[in-house]
Design a protein around this motif. Structure first.
Motif, short mmCIF file in Angstrom:
data_model
loop_
_atom_site.label_atom_id
_atom_site.label_comp_id
_atom_site.label_asym_id
_atom_site.label_seq_id
_atom_site.Cartn_x
_atom_site.Cartn_y
_atom_site.Cartn_z
N UNK B 242 0.83 -1.10 -0.10
CA UNK B 242 -0.09 0.04 -0.12
C UNK B 242 0.75 1.32 -0.11
N UNK B 243 1.99 1.17 0.70
CA UNK B 243 2.80 2.53 0.62
C UNK B 243 2.38 3.47 2.09
N UNK B 244 1.08 3.21 2.54
CA UNK B 244 0.57 3.90 3.54
C UNK B 244 0.44 5.42 3.26
N UNK B 245 -0.28 5.76 2.11
CA UNK B 245 -0.38 7.35 1.87
C UNK B 245 -1.62 7.41 2.40
N UNK B 246 -1.66 8.41 3.58
CA UNK B 246 -2.86 8.74 3.92
C UNK B 246 -3.87 9.47 3.04
N UNK B 247 -5.10 8.98 3.39
CA UNK B 247 -6.37 9.54 2.31
C UNK B 247 -6.29 9.11 0.87
N UNK B 248 -5.24 8.10 0.53
CA UNK B 248 -5.10 7.50 -0.64
C UNK B 248 -4.98 6.18 -0.94
N UNK B 249 -3.94 5.61 0.08
CA UNK B 249 -3.67 4.06 -0.18
C UNK B 249 -3.94 3.47 1.14
N UNK B 250 -4.83 4.20 2.14
CA UNK B 250 -4.76 3.48 3.35
C UNK B 250 -6.21 2.81 3.41
N UNK B 251 -6.11 1.67 3.59
CA UNK B 251 -7.31 0.79 4.15
C UNK B 251 -7.60 0.75 5.47
N UNK B 252 -8.86 0.45 5.92
CA UNK B 252 -9.24 0.54 7.35
C UNK B 252 -8.15 -0.09 8.31
N UNK B 253 -7.72 -1.30 8.04
CA UNK B 253 -6.90 -1.99 8.98
C UNK B 253 -5.43 -1.36 9.12
N UNK B 254 -5.22 -0.40 7.79
CA UNK B 254 -3.81 0.15 7.89
C UNK B 254 -3.94 1.35 8.59
N UNK B 255 -5.32 2.00 8.37
CA UNK B 255 -5.71 3.46 9.11
C UNK B 255 -5.55 3.26 10.71
N UNK B 256 -6.16 1.98 11.16
CA UNK B 256 -5.97 1.68 12.55
C UNK B 256 -4.74 1.76 13.08
N UNK B 257 -3.59 1.02 12.39
CA UNK B 257 -2.47 1.08 12.83
C UNK B 257 -1.75 2.32 12.82
#
Lengths: 371, 303
Positions: B242-257
């Protein structure tokens, strides 16, 4: 129980009933790897005939039936319906009514929907109207004695009823021929007997050329016009039930029909000694050498000691039920017991005690050259 | 009484001997009450500790500061975008796996061909491979130093660190769910029904929609539900690609982390509780289906 419904509707339809189809199977061959399921099989099913394919499991009888239906592809040979090559026709075009061994009823459909299926899937221009479909389905269900069960699901009816639904479903497409795979295989003994005579009547009623597969020799001989005995992918003998029973062509047919005692004998000048009497070798009046002799249980006679005919034997067991009494005997120099069917009077006369020594002789025997 | 010749003279029937106290009897497969109680207590304690308490903690933490912060952290743009992405990924990968799973199980259950057992093993592979590796595989393939990545990137297709990569990784991880449900059922049902339909004159499509599909619909739905639950909850594989790009490539589990790592506990647990809620809904649906489809299976077994 069920008698084929002789309703007015069915009689009316007989008038414009198409004439029954003749099936010719010519040099059919099919193998699974190195195993030959069908090996150069040729036979003819006469128009309107009820033919049984009889054989042990693995003899190719079901493969042959499925090949006629178009469910199994064959590598060699031709199948003709009324002279027309059916091997090039698809399953759909062959229009064969096939009743599967486990019935293969659609479990999510009611009895009515199951029977109507074949009519409803027709292309629009050939499809009857809903009212006509309903009329035909009702009539078929009456024919198979299931009127009133339209709304049931397959899991809610008995095995014998399922069998008849499967038949009605196969008949709904107005098939050219009717093929049944072990039609009574999954039923208990009593229902089998009832359905047997019912199927015979239904066959008379529909007049369709019908082929059924069975491993039960009694069923085949009782029901069919002619019986085909198969073994290892080949046809062993074709004949009417009486021909098969009275003149079994090979030792295999003899043994498969059952109820026989087998003797390994030595023939001289076309004759061999079986239980103290001489009988001719089949087809060879001059044969010398090893031979196989078969004697049916009712062809063995128990004679009083005083007359001293035949060979000495000892009674080992008596099974006193049925129209005749079955006696198990042992003779010297033979490991397996011999069964004899004797009249009830002999038993009720108290002459058959276990352990008692008697003399037995054969009244008839079929002898086949062993090579 | 004596006037009725058929009446029983009860005085002459010996009275039944008074029943002797029977020794305590239990069936051979049962245990003594003490052992029973101990086993049940162990089981219960385990479930409470390992499953119920953590679940309760999620909801407890989410509402620790009250209802308002809870909802505030759900409608915040980054959270909304994560929810949207999660739903989008599920909406693509679940139908894809529905089709793949159906096709694969159809082939495996109804036909004999070479390499069939190899195919079955392949279908199981995503279960045995660590999701992190699944993610890395896609980076190796489509990343800027990967096999086909440079060419794709040169032509304007960004796979890794973008939505396509997340979808691909999710499809990979959830691939077995539908097929695993369908293969045993379809194998058990065999080809008989299809052959019957064809011999009655049905076309291939008619056979599929009128016979095959109704026979497997409950198992199919069940598989889809499990697949969906995993698609929305997948972390490992998605995290890698994903690359953890906020608002772009974050899914819910990633956002939680991310929220958790930023010590934003209320928001982290609020989003987590939404995920947990979705999982619970899936579970309820699944139980309803099991109840329905269990009966159907039993009926077909009797058949």
């Amino acid at each position: 129980m069920p008698r084929a419904g002789g309703t007015n509707a069915t009689r009316a339809d007989e008038r414009h009933r198409p004439s029954p189809v003749r099936i010719d199977v010519e040099e059919l061959g099919k193998s699974y790897g190195s195993f030959a399921a069908l090996d150069n099989v040729s036979l003819t099913v006469k128009p309107g005939e009820l033919l049984a394919l009889l054989g042990p499991s693995g003899s190719g009888k079901t493969t042959l039936l499925r090949a006629i239906a178009g469910l199994t592809a064959t590598e060699e040979g031709t199948i003709r319906f009324d002279g027309e090559d059916a091997t090039v026709l698809s399953l759909r075009e062959r229009r064969v009514g096939f009743v599967f061994q486990q019935y293969a009823l659609f479990r999510h459909m009611t009895v009515f929907d199951n029977v109507a299926f074949g009519l409803r899937v027709r292309p629009r221009e050939e499809r009857p109207r809903a009212g006509e479909i309903a009329r035909r389905v009702r009539r078929l269900l009456e024919l198979v004695q299931l009127g009133g069960l339209e709304k049931r699901f397959p899991s809610q009816i008995s095995g014998g009823q399922r069998q008849r639904v499967a038949l009605a479903r196969a008949l709904a497409i107005e098939p050219r021929v009717l093929l049944l795979d072990e039609p009574f295989g999954a039923l208990d003994a009593k229902v089998r007997k009832e359905l047997r005579s019912w199927l015979r009547e239904l066959h008379t009623e529909t007049g369709l050329t019908t082929v059924f597969v069975t491993h039960d020799q009694e069923e085949a001989l009782e029901l069919a016009d002619r019986v085909v005995i198969m073994r290892a992918g080949r046809v062993e003998q074709i004949g009417t039930p009486s021909e098969i029973y009275d003149e079994p062509a090979t030792p295999f047919v003899c043994e498969f029909l059952g109820g026989v005692a087998r003797f390994e004998v030595t023939a001289k000048e076309g004759e061999a000694d079986v239980l103290g009497s001489l009988f001719p070798v089949e087809g060879d009046g001059d044969y010398h050498g090893p031979a196989l002799a078969y004697v049916r249980a009712h062809e063995i006679e128990i004679v009083a000691r005083e007359r001293a005919e035949g060979v000495p034997a000892v009674i080992r067991a008596v099974r006193p039920f049925g129209p005749t009494v079955t006696v198990e005997l042992s003779i010297e120099g033979r490991a397996s017991r011999i069964e004899a069917e004797v009249p009830r009077e002999l038993y009720s006369g108290g002459e058959l005690g276990i352990g008692q020594g008697v003399f037995i002789r054969a009244t008839s025997a079929r002898i086949y050259a062993a090579n | 009484m004596s006037s009725d010749p058929l009446a029983l003279d009860t005085s002459r029937i010996p009275s039944r001997p008074s029943p002797e106290p029977r020794p305590f009897f239990r069936t051979p497969v049962s245990e003594t009450p003490l052992v029973k109680a101990a086993l049940i207590a162990t089981g219960l304690a385990f479930i409470v500790l390992m499953i119920f308490l953590p679940l309760a903690a999620v909801f407890f933490e989410a509402f620790r500061r009250g209802v308002e912060p809870f909802f505030a952290s759900l409608v915040e743009p980054d959270a909304l975008s994560a929810v949207r992405l999660t739903l989008l990924v599920a909406a693509i990968s679940v139908p894809a796996n529905l089709v793949f799973g159906l096709v694969a199980s159809w082939a495996i259950a109804k036909f004999e061909f070479k390499g069939k057992s190899f195919l079955v093993t392949l279908i199981d592979l995503p279960f045995s491979v660590s999701p992190v590796i699944a993610g890395l595989v896609y980076i190796l393939l489509f990343g800027s130093y990967g096999f086909v990545g440079p060419w794709l990137i040169a032509n304007g297709y960004q796979i890794v660190f973008a939505v396509p990569g997340i979808v691909l990784a999710t499809i990979f991880v959830t691939f077995p769910f539908v097929a695993r449900q369908l293969i045993p059922l379809m194998e058990q049902q065999g080809k008989g029904d299809e052959e019957a339909a064809l011999s009655l004159g049905a076309s291939g499509l008619q056979t599929f929609f009128r016979v095959t599909l109704p026979n497997i619909k409950w198992a199919l739905l069940y598989g889809v539900l499990l697949c969906n639950a995993r698609a929305m909850g997948e972390f490992g594989a998605v995290s890698v690609v994903s690359g953890h790009i906020r608002g772009k490539t974050n899914t819910m589990p990633l956002h939680v982390e991310i929220l958790y790592n930023e010590y934003n506990f209320v928001a982290a647990f609020a989003v987590a509780s939404l995920l947990a809620f979705l999982a619970l809904v899936t579970l309820v649906l699944k139980s309803v289906l099991e109840w329905r489809y269990g009966g159907e299976l039993a009926a077909s077994g009797r058949h």
